[in-house]
Design a protein around this motif. Structure first.
Motif, PDB file in Angstrom:
ATOM      1  N   LEU A 166       0.823  -1.217   0.000  1.00  0.00           N
ATOM      2  CA  LEU A 166       0.000   0.000   0.000  1.00  0.00           C
ATOM      3  C   LEU A 166       0.854   1.262   0.000  1.00  0.00           C
ATOM      4  CD1 LEU A 166      -2.754  -1.106   2.521  1.00  0.00           C
ATOM      5  CD2 LEU A 166      -3.001  -0.846   0.042  1.00  0.00           C
ATOM      6  N   VAL A 167       1.895   1.290   0.824  1.00  0.00           N
ATOM      7  CA  VAL A 167       2.759   2.473   0.896  1.00  0.00           C
ATOM      8  C   VAL A 167       3.448   2.702  -0.447  1.00  0.00           C
ATOM      9  CG1 VAL A 167       4.882   3.381   1.943  1.00  0.00           C
ATOM     10  CG2 VAL A 167       3.057   2.488   3.399  1.00  0.00           C
ATOM     11  N   GLU A 168       3.904   1.640  -1.062  1.00  0.00           N
ATOM     12  CA  GLU A 168       4.539   1.771  -2.376  1.00  0.00           C
ATOM     13  C   GLU A 168       3.563   2.348  -3.398  1.00  0.00           C
ATOM     14  OE1 GLU A 168       6.554  -1.060  -5.780  1.00  0.00           O
ATOM     15  OE2 GLU A 168       6.708  -1.681  -3.692  1.00  0.00           O
ATOM     16  N   ASP A 169       2.329   1.851  -3.388  1.00  0.00           N
ATOM     17  CA  ASP A 169       1.319   2.361  -4.310  1.00  0.00           C
ATOM     18  C   ASP A 169       0.971   3.815  -4.001  1.00  0.00           C
ATOM     19  OD1 ASP A 169      -0.732   2.030  -6.431  1.00  0.00           O
ATOM     20  OD2 ASP A 169      -2.096   2.383  -4.750  1.00  0.00           O
ATOM     21  N   LEU A 170       0.835   4.130  -2.729  1.00  0.00           N
ATOM     22  CA  LEU A 170       0.490   5.501  -2.334  1.00  0.00           C
ATOM     23  C   LEU A 170       1.603   6.492  -2.682  1.00  0.00           C
ATOM     24  CD1 LEU A 170      -1.092   4.621   1.104  1.00  0.00           C
ATOM     25  CD2 LEU A 170      -2.308   5.705  -0.817  1.00  0.00           C
ATOM     26  N   ALA A 171       2.831   6.042  -2.688  1.00  0.00           N
ATOM     27  CA  ALA A 171       3.965   6.917  -3.006  1.00  0.00           C
ATOM     28  C   ALA A 171       4.108   7.156  -4.509  1.00  0.00           C
ATOM     29  CB  ALA A 171       5.252   6.316  -2.447  1.00  0.00           C
ATOM     30  N   ASN A 172       3.427   6.356  -5.295  1.00  0.00           N
ATOM     31  CA  ASN A 172       3.495   6.499  -6.747  1.00  0.00           C
ATOM     32  C   ASN A 172       2.783   7.781  -7.171  1.00  0.00           C
ATOM     33  OD1 ASN A 172       3.136   6.307  -9.550  1.00  0.00           O
ATOM     34  ND2 ASN A 172       2.894   4.090  -9.475  1.00  0.00           N
ATOM     35  N   PRO A 173       3.449   8.665  -7.909  1.00  0.00           N
ATOM     36  CA  PRO A 173       2.816   9.919  -8.344  1.00  0.00           C
ATOM     37  C   PRO A 173       1.580   9.704  -9.209  1.00  0.00           C
ATOM     38  CG  PRO A 173       5.172   9.910  -8.871  1.00  0.00           C
ATOM     39  CD  PRO A 173       4.837   8.561  -8.339  1.00  0.00           C
ATOM     40  N   GLU A 174       1.436   8.526  -9.798  1.00  0.00           N
ATOM     41  CA  GLU A 174       0.270   8.242 -10.642  1.00  0.00           C
ATOM     42  C   GLU A 174      -0.947   7.820  -9.825  1.00  0.00           C
ATOM     43  OE1 GLU A 174       1.310   5.570 -13.795  1.00  0.00           O
ATOM     44  OE2 GLU A 174       3.046   6.776 -14.362  1.00  0.00           O
ATOM     45  N   ASN A 175      -0.782   7.634  -8.516  1.00  0.00           N
ATOM     46  CA  ASN A 175      -1.914   7.297  -7.663  1.00  0.00           C
ATOM     47  C   ASN A 175      -2.909   8.455  -7.716  1.00  0.00           C
ATOM     48  OD1 ASN A 175      -3.520   7.247  -5.118  1.00  0.00           O
ATOM     49  ND2 ASN A 175      -2.361   5.364  -4.807  1.00  0.00           N
ATOM     50  N   ALA A 176      -4.182   8.136  -7.920  1.00  0.00           N
ATOM     51  CA  ALA A 176      -5.206   9.157  -8.144  1.00  0.00           C
ATOM     52  C   ALA A 176      -5.719   9.829  -6.869  1.00  0.00           C
ATOM     53  CB  ALA A 176      -6.390   8.540  -8.902  1.00  0.00           C
ATOM     54  N   LEU A 177      -5.361   9.323  -5.707  1.00  0.00           N
ATOM     55  CA  LEU A 177      -5.831   9.955  -4.472  1.00  0.00           C
ATOM     56  C   LEU A 177      -5.192  11.325  -4.296  1.00  0.00           C
ATOM     57  CD1 LEU A 177      -5.696   6.980  -1.938  1.00  0.00           C
ATOM     58  CD2 LEU A 177      -7.729   8.007  -2.959  1.00  0.00           C
ATOM     59  N   PRO A 178      -5.880  12.228  -3.598  1.00  0.00           N
ATOM     60  CA  PRO A 178      -5.283  13.534  -3.318  1.00  0.00           C
ATOM     61  C   PRO A 178      -3.970  13.376  -2.542  1.00  0.00           C
ATOM     62  CG  PRO A 178      -7.614  13.525  -2.738  1.00  0.00           C
ATOM     63  CD  PRO A 178      -7.236  12.108  -3.066  1.00  0.00           C
ATOM     64  N   GLU A 179      -3.029  14.239  -2.828  1.00  0.00           N
ATOM     65  CA  GLU A 179      -1.690  14.130  -2.250  1.00  0.00           C
ATOM     66  C   GLU A 179      -1.704  14.143  -0.724  1.00  0.00           C
ATOM     67  OE1 GLU A 179       2.621  16.353  -2.551  1.00  0.00           O
ATOM     68  OE2 GLU A 179       1.208  16.548  -4.209  1.00  0.00           O
ATOM     69  N   ASP A 180      -2.536  14.989  -0.110  1.00  0.00           N
ATOM     70  CA  ASP A 180      -2.558  15.052   1.354  1.00  0.00           C
ATOM     71  C   ASP A 180      -3.116  13.762   1.963  1.00  0.00           C
ATOM     72  OD1 ASP A 180      -5.087  15.773   0.323  1.00  0.00           O
ATOM     73  OD2 ASP A 180      -5.584  16.964   2.089  1.00  0.00           O
ATOM     74  N   LEU A 181      -4.097  13.159   1.311  1.00  0.00           N
ATOM     75  CA  LEU A 181      -4.635  11.887   1.792  1.00  0.00           C
ATOM     76  C   LEU A 181      -3.598  10.781   1.641  1.00  0.00           C
ATOM     77  CD1 LEU A 181      -6.862  10.086   2.865  1.00  0.00           C
ATOM     78  CD2 LEU A 181      -7.792   9.938   0.529  1.00  0.00           C
ATOM     79  N   ARG A 182      -2.906  10.771   0.506  1.00  0.00           N
ATOM     80  CA  ARG A 182      -1.847   9.787   0.296  1.00  0.00           C
ATOM     81  C   ARG A 182      -0.774   9.915   1.370  1.00  0.00           C
ATOM     82  NH1 ARG A 182      -0.335  11.450  -5.361  1.00  0.00           N
ATOM     83  NH2 ARG A 182       1.672  10.658  -4.681  1.00  0.00           N
ATOM     84  N   ALA A 183      -0.371  11.138   1.669  1.00  0.00           N
ATOM     85  CA  ALA A 183       0.658  11.363   2.692  1.00  0.00           C
ATOM     86  C   ALA A 183       0.187  10.873   4.060  1.00  0.00           C
ATOM     87  CB  ALA A 183       1.033  12.843   2.750  1.00  0.00           C
ATOM     88  N   SER A 184      -1.061  11.135   4.384  1.00  0.00           N
ATOM     89  CA  SER A 184      -1.607  10.685   5.673  1.00  0.00           C
ATOM     90  C   SER A 184      -1.633   9.160   5.753  1.00  0.00           C
ATOM     91  CB  SER A 184      -3.016  11.224   5.878  1.00  0.00           C
ATOM     92  OG  SER A 184      -2.994  12.622   6.022  1.00  0.00           O
ATOM     93  N   LEU A 185      -2.059   8.522   4.673  1.00  0.00           N
ATOM     94  CA  LEU A 185      -2.114   7.065   4.660  1.00  0.00           C
ATOM     95  C   LEU A 185      -0.713   6.448   4.715  1.00  0.00           C
ATOM     96  CD1 LEU A 185      -5.022   6.533   2.121  1.00  0.00           C
ATOM     97  CD2 LEU A 185      -5.055   6.011   4.585  1.00  0.00           C
ATOM     98  N   ILE A 186       0.242   7.075   4.052  1.00  0.00           N
ATOM     99  CA  ILE A 186       1.626   6.602   4.140  1.00  0.00           C
ATOM    100  C   ILE A 186       2.109   6.695   5.583  1.00  0.00           C
ATOM    101  CG2 ILE A 186       4.020   7.170   3.531  1.00  0.00           C
ATOM    102  CD1 ILE A 186       2.936   7.871   0.704  1.00  0.00           C
ATOM    103  N   SER A 187       1.823   7.797   6.252  1.00  0.00           N
ATOM    104  CA  SER A 187       2.224   7.951   7.661  1.00  0.00           C
ATOM    105  C   SER A 187       1.598   6.874   8.537  1.00  0.00           C
ATOM    106  CB  SER A 187       1.823   9.334   8.179  1.00  0.00           C
ATOM    107  OG  SER A 187       2.566  10.322   7.542  1.00  0.00           O
TER     108      SER A 187
END
Length: 116
Positions: free
Chosen positions: A59-80
């Motif tokens: 999941l973290v690898e996918d969330l870190a991918n710039p092509e992931n469609a989720l908003p950047e702030d949500l992706r950052a929160s989920l990575i954390s």
């Protein structure tokens, strides 16, 4: 032959991907609950830690991918959150933490968010 709009296909694909993610979280949650019942030094704990680290790594690898469609702030929160869960799993493995409760609570919240 049926014809579907791109939006319909994309929406269905997104919905099925979300369902698969929810199922993965359900599986991880069941594993964590078995580990909690068996204790942090059990085979169930080892399996839960392994499964949790594997899923969050993906999941973290996918969330870190710039092509992931989720908003950047949500992706950052989920990575954390994912990094915290992996650190917590390691702390349990090393005997620094003696409960899966926090991981179960966080996993439940994330899983429930996928149903929204």
């Amino acid at each position: 032959m049926y014809q579907f709009s791109y939006a319909e296909v994309a929406q269905e694909s997104s919905a099925s991907a979300r369902e698969r993610e929810r199922e993965a979280f359900d599986h991880m949650l069941a594993s964590l609950e078995r580990a909690q019942a068996a204790g942090t030094r059990s085979r169930e704990a080892t399996e839960a830690i392994y499964a949790t680290r594997n899923l969050w790594s993906i999941l973290v690898e996918d969330l870190a991918n710039p092509e992931n469609a989720l908003p950047e702030d949500l992706r950052a929160s989920l990575i954390s959150i994912g990094l915290w869960v992996m650190r917590e799993a390691e702390a349990i493995r090393l005997g620094r933490v003696d409960s899966f409760d926090a991981m179960i609570e966080v996993t439940t919240m994330i899983r429930d968010g996928l149903e929204a």
